[in-house]
Design an enzyme around this catalytic site. Structure first.
Site, PDB file in Angstrom:
ATOM      1  N   ASP A 103      51.548  17.193 -26.505  1.00 18.56           N
ATOM      2  CA  ASP A 103      50.788  16.038 -26.439  1.00 18.56           C
ATOM      3  C   ASP A 103      49.745  16.138 -25.476  1.00 18.56           C
ATOM      4  O   ASP A 103      49.948  16.550 -24.379  1.00 18.56           O
ATOM      5  CB  ASP A 103      51.574  14.829 -26.555  1.00 18.56           C
ATOM      6  CG  ASP A 103      50.908  13.864 -27.176  1.00 18.56           C
ATOM      7  OD1 ASP A 103      51.543  13.162 -28.284  1.00 18.56           O
ATOM      8  OD2 ASP A 103      50.070  13.092 -26.615  1.00 18.56           O
ATOM      9  N   TYR A 154      36.689  11.782 -40.579  1.00 16.95           N
ATOM     10  CA  TYR A 154      38.260  11.788 -40.979  1.00 16.95           C
ATOM     11  C   TYR A 154      38.643  12.267 -42.166  1.00 16.95           C
ATOM     12  O   TYR A 154      39.633  13.192 -42.461  1.00 16.95           O
ATOM     13  CB  TYR A 154      38.864  10.159 -40.684  1.00 16.95           C
ATOM     14  CG  TYR A 154      40.355  10.242 -40.717  1.00 16.95           C
ATOM     15  CD1 TYR A 154      40.982  10.216 -39.450  1.00 16.95           C
ATOM     16  CD2 TYR A 154      41.061   9.934 -41.825  1.00 16.95           C
ATOM     17  CE1 TYR A 154      42.396  10.273 -39.320  1.00 16.95           C
ATOM     18  CE2 TYR A 154      42.490   9.891 -41.938  1.00 16.95           C
ATOM     19  CZ  TYR A 154      42.997  10.166 -40.636  1.00 16.95           C
ATOM     20  OH  TYR A 154      44.542   9.947 -40.637  1.00 16.95           O
TER      21      TYR A 154
END
Length: 273
Positions: free
Chosen positions: A61, A180
């Site tokens: 992450d 997106y």
């Protein structure tokens, strides 16, 4: 959220804390899994589920502290996990992260390319170019970088499975989110292409398309906007991270052995309207 592309010299720093006794009889016992964006939301639910089923899990992450916390939670529950910082917009960072996973656990068998960001809301003719670049770099190029370095390692291990996290917006349009939507459509195309290329070599690649899910990405949304999203789902609520994770774990499992190149919606009938 990542501010942008990192230099090719950036590499993850990996935690050394891990338990040493994965569930010997779990569905994923003996397997190593690599999960990007694994520190929160859907990624965290997936990482927890994989560990509970016996996999050794790498939580990769951008937010290193959150990844380390996720690993501590997995270890406390009896799982095996390791964490590290990765910037999926940077190919070298992803390569180093995948290499670190193999170095830690000996091989790579499963991968979930989940890391993503939302981006601002603006119509296509007004969308900020730097934000377009940032969203595409994270949500589309980030998945490509994962596939690019995960697939060779899965081949080294004799095969395995990958799930890419797309969205309902991988098949639908949504006003104000051109970057997106374009990225998530691209993820579906990448998934199908990689599946065709590697099916005969024992690597399965599939994608999931979550509807709007109660995750940190929606944490700052006001009540009116939240209610508007709920209204788009005929089931009358938003989804949960666990509901997406359950589907991902199925696709990673041997139960899905004949499923290649598919795009599976988990969206409360959003796309069925």
């Amino acid at each position: 959220m990542p501010p942008g592309r990192r230099t090719a010299a950036s590499v993850p720093e990996w935690s050394t804390a891990m338990s040493t006794s994965p569930a010997a009889d779990g569905e994923f016992a003996g397997k190593t899994a690599f999960v990007t964006g694994g520190a929160s939301g859907i990624g965290l639910a997936i990482a927890r589920g994989l560990a509970a089923a016996g996999a050794s899990v790498v939580v990769a992450d951008y937010h290193e502290d959150a990844a380390a916390q996720a690993v501590q939670e997995i270890i406390a529950a009896g799982g095996v996990a390791r964490s590290g910082r990765v910037d999926v917009t940077d190919a070298e960072s992803v390569r180093a992260a995948v290499d670190a996973a193999v170095e830690a656990f000996g091989a790579l068998h499963l991968a979930v390319n989940n890391a993503g960001i939302g981006g601002p809301s603006a119509p296509t003719g007004e969308y900020p170019v730097p934000e377009w670049d940032r969203v595409i770099a994270t949500n589309l190029s980030g998945v490509f970088h994962g596939l690019r370095y995960e697939i060779p390692r899965l081949l080294d291990a004799g095969g395995g499975a990958i799930v890419n996290v797309s969205s309902i917006l991988g098949t639908n349009g949504f006003a104000g989110s051109p970057a997106y939507v374009a990225a998530k459509h691209g993820v579906v195309g990448l998934t199908k292409t990689a599946a065709v290329e590697y099916a005969a070599q024992g690597v399965r690649v599939n994608a999931v398309g979550p509807g709007f899910i109660e995750t940190p990405l929606l944490a700052d949304m006001d009540a009116e906007a939240h209610a508007g999203l709920v209204a788009l789902h005929p089931v009358g609520r938003l989804g949960t991270a666990q509901e997406v994770a359950d589907l991902v774990l199925f696709l990673l499992s041997d139960k899905a052995a004949f499923i290649h190149g598919s795009y599976h919606l988990v969206d409360g009938a959003y796309s069925a309207r």
